[in-house]
Design a protein around this motif. Structure first.
Motif, PDB file in Angstrom:
ATOM      1  N   LEU A 184      -6.419 -13.566 -34.883  1.00  0.00           N
ATOM      2  CA  LEU A 184      -7.150 -13.034 -36.236  1.00  0.00           C
ATOM      3  C   LEU A 184      -6.925 -13.729 -36.924  1.00  0.00           C
ATOM      4  O   LEU A 184      -7.304 -15.031 -37.036  1.00  0.00           O
ATOM      5  N   LYS A 188      -5.019 -13.226 -42.508  1.00  0.00           N
ATOM      6  CA  LYS A 188      -3.471 -12.517 -41.738  1.00  0.00           C
ATOM      7  C   LYS A 188      -2.664 -13.543 -41.276  1.00  0.00           C
ATOM      8  O   LYS A 188      -1.925 -13.478 -40.984  1.00  0.00           O
ATOM      9  N   TYR A 192       1.139 -13.514 -42.447  1.00  0.00           N
ATOM     10  CA  TYR A 192       1.683 -13.052 -41.431  1.00  0.00           C
ATOM     11  C   TYR A 192       3.086 -14.482 -41.413  1.00  0.00           C
ATOM     12  O   TYR A 192       3.959 -14.965 -40.898  1.00  0.00           O
TER      13      TYR A 192
END
Length: 271
Positions: A184, A188, A192
């Protein structure tokens, strides 16, 4: 301090859990500096979190629950046992329903209901799951302080929030950095990682609102939060921290001892 004492426990719980969420986000921001996380370092982080949660479960939750239930129609130890088992049962059921994975899970391994969600989302769900009792613990502590419960003050409730915030920092890094390692983007991975802490303000407000509106459930609520936290520690954090070679597990154990000691000092010293 006078301003704090005059505020609603629900507002204080919300503000305190916003800080614990912020520390999760701060830990998640470490992904902008590191792409991978050393296994030994991860074990230390998880061990430290375990120690903090174990100490908070007793000094901030179970002991006050037993003290408050003394002299009632139901024996105090039974009140604590009912709440504690209820908290563990709640997390057990959530563990069986909510899809998630653990840090050391192999590709394709997941728990909860079957799902096609990506591994990264399942990892975030795992951390979110055990942030629920952490938020509840803070909210219930502020609610107990507002009810004038012996042994629980606004300062001791703040100690609970500080302790949970301390272990949220490495926890945020322990989520975001592995996500980066799985491919990722840094942005991101950070989003997250910090998202796993969003549930804490929600749970904190719910906990404070319940115990201030229904005072009779307070000792049960304290023990409930303790049971949920201990379930997370035994079911997930300690097994994950003890995975790896002998040196890694020794360091994880040391991290647990340090976390326990720090939380004990905060709670006893400030309480």
């Amino acid at each position: 301090m006078e301003w704090i004492n005059n505020q609603s426990p629900i507002l204080l719980a919300f503000l305190a859990t916003l800080i614990t969420w912020g520390l999760t986000a701060l830990g998640a921001s470490m992904v902008f500096f590191f792409k991978t996380i050393n296994k030994r370092m991860l074990n230390v982080m998880l061990g430290f979190a375990s120690g903090v949660m174990i100490a908070a479960s007793f000094w901030s939750l179970l002991a006050p629950a037993i003290e408050m239930a003394e002299g009632k129609s139901i024996p105090s130890f039974l009140v604590a046992a009912i709440g504690f088992l209820g908290g563990a049962a709640f997390l057990w059921i959530a563990d069986k329903i909510i899809p998630h994975i653990h840090f050391a899970a192999r590709k394709g391994e997941s728990e909860g209901i079957n799902t096609r969600l990506r591994r990264s989302i399942l990892l975030v769900f795992s951390i979110t799951l055990h942030n629920i009792p952490e938020g509840l613990a803070v909210g219930v502590a502020f609610g107990a302080a507002a009810n004038g419960m012996d042994g629980v003050t606004v300062v001791s409730a703040m100690a609970v929030a500080i302790g949970i915030g301390l272990q949220n920092f490495p926890e945020g890094a322990a989520v975001s950095i592995p996500l980066r390692g799985e491919g990722l983007s840094r942005k991101k991975s950070f989003l997250y990682g910090q998202a796993s802490g969003i549930v804490e303000p929600i749970a904190g407000v719910i906990g404070a609102a319940l115990v201030t509106s229904i005072q009779a459930i307070l000792p049960y609520a304290l023990a409930f939060a303790a049971g949920a936290m201990i379930y997370v520690v035994v079911e997930e954090l300690i097994p994950e921290a003890q995975s790896g070679d002998h040196n890694s597990t020794d360091i994880a154990t040391l991290g647990c001892i340090i976390g326990f000691t720090i939380m004990m000092m905060l709670d006893v010293g400030l309480g």
